[in-house]
Scaffold this motif. Structure first.
Motif, PDB file in Angstrom:
ATOM      1  N   SER A  75       0.834  -1.207   0.000  1.00 56.81           N
ATOM      2  CA  SER A  75       0.000   0.000   0.000  1.00 56.81           C
ATOM      3  C   SER A  75       0.863   1.250   0.000  1.00 56.81           C
ATOM      4  O   SER A  75       0.534   2.248  -0.626  1.00 56.81           O
ATOM      5  N   ALA A 103      -1.174  -3.452  -8.150  1.00 58.49           N
ATOM      6  CA  ALA A 103      -1.019  -2.222  -7.362  1.00 58.49           C
ATOM      7  C   ALA A 103      -2.380  -1.655  -6.950  1.00 58.49           C
ATOM      8  O   ALA A 103      -2.473  -0.486  -6.568  1.00 58.49           O
ATOM      9  N   ARG A 104      -3.420  -2.481  -7.012  1.00 58.63           N
ATOM     10  CA  ARG A 104      -4.783  -1.970  -6.746  1.00 58.63           C
ATOM     11  C   ARG A 104      -4.910  -1.352  -5.360  1.00 58.63           C
ATOM     12  O   ARG A 104      -5.662  -0.408  -5.157  1.00 58.63           O
ATOM     13  N   HIS A 105      -4.170  -1.893  -4.390  1.00 57.70           N
ATOM     14  CA  HIS A 105      -4.341  -1.406  -3.014  1.00 57.70           C
ATOM     15  C   HIS A 105      -3.265  -0.407  -2.604  1.00 57.70           C
ATOM     16  O   HIS A 105      -3.155  -0.056  -1.427  1.00 57.70           O
ATOM     17  N   SER A 106      -2.477   0.020  -3.574  1.00 56.18           N
ATOM     18  CA  SER A 106      -1.452   1.030  -3.262  1.00 56.18           C
ATOM     19  C   SER A 106      -2.114   2.398  -3.111  1.00 56.18           C
ATOM     20  O   SER A 106      -2.954   2.789  -3.918  1.00 56.18           O
ATOM     21  N   THR A 107      -1.695   3.095  -2.081  1.00 57.18           N
ATOM     22  CA  THR A 107      -2.238   4.440  -1.858  1.00 57.18           C
ATOM     23  C   THR A 107      -1.142   5.497  -1.792  1.00 57.18           C
ATOM     24  O   THR A 107      -1.431   6.690  -1.721  1.00 57.18           O
ATOM     25  N   PRO A 163      -3.626   1.370  -9.255  1.00 56.36           N
ATOM     26  CA  PRO A 163      -4.282   1.641  -7.965  1.00 56.36           C
ATOM     27  C   PRO A 163      -5.772   1.929  -8.172  1.00 56.36           C
ATOM     28  O   PRO A 163      -6.158   2.583  -9.152  1.00 56.36           O
ATOM     29  N   THR A 199      -4.762   8.339  -5.867  1.00 55.25           N
ATOM     30  CA  THR A 199      -3.461   7.688  -6.104  1.00 55.25           C
ATOM     31  C   THR A 199      -3.210   7.519  -7.602  1.00 55.25           C
ATOM     32  O   THR A 199      -2.138   7.876  -8.106  1.00 55.25           O
TER      33      THR A 199
END
Lengths: 297, 182
Positions: free
Chosen positions: A9, A36-40, A66, A71
């Motif tokens: 994240s 990278a879907r949960h990267s913030t 993301p 993001t």
């Protein structure tokens, strides 16, 4: 079977190691999905390193951007998708970058492959960097020139040694994790080229010692100024970077192969040397210059 | 005195629309052009290397343009000309001082008001004697007015060393500054 590589994240130079650890078991020609879907949050290092990661894959990796709209918008403004769309199979919709006027991205993702690119980077950065260094980091005016020189030398490391192109990105932001909200300016320069060890070996500049590995090569080049070129004037670029970082109480880290060494300031609790990391080709440099303490108090 | 505009050399030799001296290939191209111009000088001539139109300079370029130029010049012995650096600012000095120190070199910087300064790897005694020569316009090896005043043999040795490093030149049997004297 396609492996899924989860991007943390918060993606920075240290958490990027988890990406490499996940990749370690998958050969370059294996199909992977970089999720990278949960990267913030991502630092310039995180974004540039992701692009170099894509360069190392024989089989083009899928990339899941993301989900957080702020993001993904920032990643687009930073220029990440401009290059990611060439290197990854990017899934889903990503926003087109829009000019946001005032921005703390001092230099968006910029490819560096040849000497002229370094000229362009230095030319573009100077005015904006001067404003940030003087007004937000409260540094003296001479810090501005040193900053451009440091950036130039870091980029030249790619041109002179990597054997393939890389990327540079510069950003200013509040460093809440370590500095209690003090401003920092961060330079990240990453490539997936030959790396320090192979570079020194190619110039037959390996130091005479029993031990020879990525950590020893990094120490020879970054600390002792050894270059693959026999020219006695070589090696001054990294030495100059070290001097600039030390003067402004900054942090300088270089990762190459399976090792990473860092010049650690008092405000940071990182370790100066890490070994036996997951292998990653090329060289990844990060330079962090913090806001002057006395101006904050 | 021949004037070489380094900004103009940068634009033409490297064919770049920029004013910053960065990267080794650029520095090497600029140095080669300067060396071609210096080769046309007569023995003992002084060239004014003008950096007024140069923005910033990085370490690699300082090594290629400044250090290698001085090293090449010193290798040519008494047949070569002399160089005075002009238009040098703090934006250039940081890199220049680092590479001069690295190679044990020194150079003469001349300011717009005609004043001059020695930059680089020199001892206090060398600097003092050099400044005396500049102030007086000329000095002989046995001139005892210099401060601090080493013995005659040391003074002669230092003057000869400054001459060999092309930081002074001969004026008859005396030693003279490279550029005009205040």
């Amino acid at each position: 079977m396609t492996a899924v590589i989860a991007v943390p994240s918060s993606l920075d130079d240290l958490t990027f190691e988890s990406v490499l650890e996940q990749l370690a078991n998958h050969p370059a020609d294996a199909k992977v999905i970089v999720d990278a879907r949960h990267s913030t949050f991502a630092t310039p290092y995180g974004l540039t390193a992701l692009l170099t990661l894509a360069q190392t894959r024989g089989e083009k990796a899928e990339f899941l951007p993301p989900e957080n709209p702020d993001t993904v918008s920032y990643w687009a403004r930073a220029g990440f998708f401009r290059y990611a769309e060439e290197l990854f199979d990017v899934r889903g919709h990503v926003p087109r970058p829009r000019s946001s006027g005032e921005s703390d991205v001092l230099l968006e993702m910029t490819p560096v492959t040849k000497s002229d690119d370094v000229h362009g980077v230095v030319e573009r950065i100077q005015e904006r960097a001067a404003s940030i260094l003087l007004n937000k980091l409260h540094l003296e005016s001479r810090a501005t020139m040193g900053f451009a020189m440091t950036l130039s030398e870091a980029c030249q490391n790619i041109v002179e040694h990597a054997g393939r192109g890389g990327w540079v990105m510069v950003q200013a932001y509040n460093y809440r994790k370590r500095l209690g909200g003090r401003f920092v300016v961060v330079i990240a320069v990453c490539d997936a080229g030959v790396g320090f060890r192979s570079s020194l070996e190619s110039g037959q500049r390996r130091p005479l010692s029993d031990r020879w590995d990525d950590a020893v090569a990094l120490e020879a080049a970054v600390v002792n100024g050894v270059s693959r070129y026999g020219d006695p004037g070589r090696g001054q670029g990294l030495k100059g970077i070290r001097g600039y970082v030390h003067r402004w109480e900054g942090k300088f880290s270089v990762r190459s192969g399976t090792a990473r060494i860092a010049l650690i300031p008092s405000w940071e609790d990182d370790v100066p040397r890490r070994e036996n990391l997951a292998y990653f080709p090329g060289a990844q440099l990060q330079i962090t210059i913090p806001e002057k303490v006395s101006a904050v108090a | 005195m021949t004037r070489i505009d380094v900004g103009s050399v940068l634009r033409h030799s490297a064919n770049l629309p920029f004013s910053d001296l960065v990267t080794r290939p650029t520095g090497a191209a600029v140095r080669r052009c300067i060396q071609t111009e210096l080769a046309a000088l007569s023995e003992g001539d002084v060239a004014l290397l003008d950096f007024s139109q140069i923005g910033m300079m990085d370490y690699s370029c300082a090594d290629e343009v400044v250090a290698k130029l001085l090293i090449a010049l010193s290798g040519q012995g008494s047949h070569a000309g002399y160089i005075v650096f002009h238009g040098i600012t703090d934006a250039h000095l940081e890199a220049i001082e680092v590479v001069l120190d690295h190679h044990g070199l020194a150079l003469v910087v001349q300011f717009a008001d005609g004043g001059a300064r020695l930059v680089g790897a020199v001892t206090d005694e060398e600097r003092s004697i050099w400044e005396t020569v500049y102030a007086q316009g000329s000095a002989a090896a046995d001139d005892r007015t210099a401060e601090p005043a080493p013995n005659a043999a040391d003074r002669a040795r230092i003057l000869e060393s400054l001459l060999q490093r092309r930081l002074l030149r001969h004026n008859g049997v005396a030693y003279a500054p490279l550029g005009p004297v205040q």
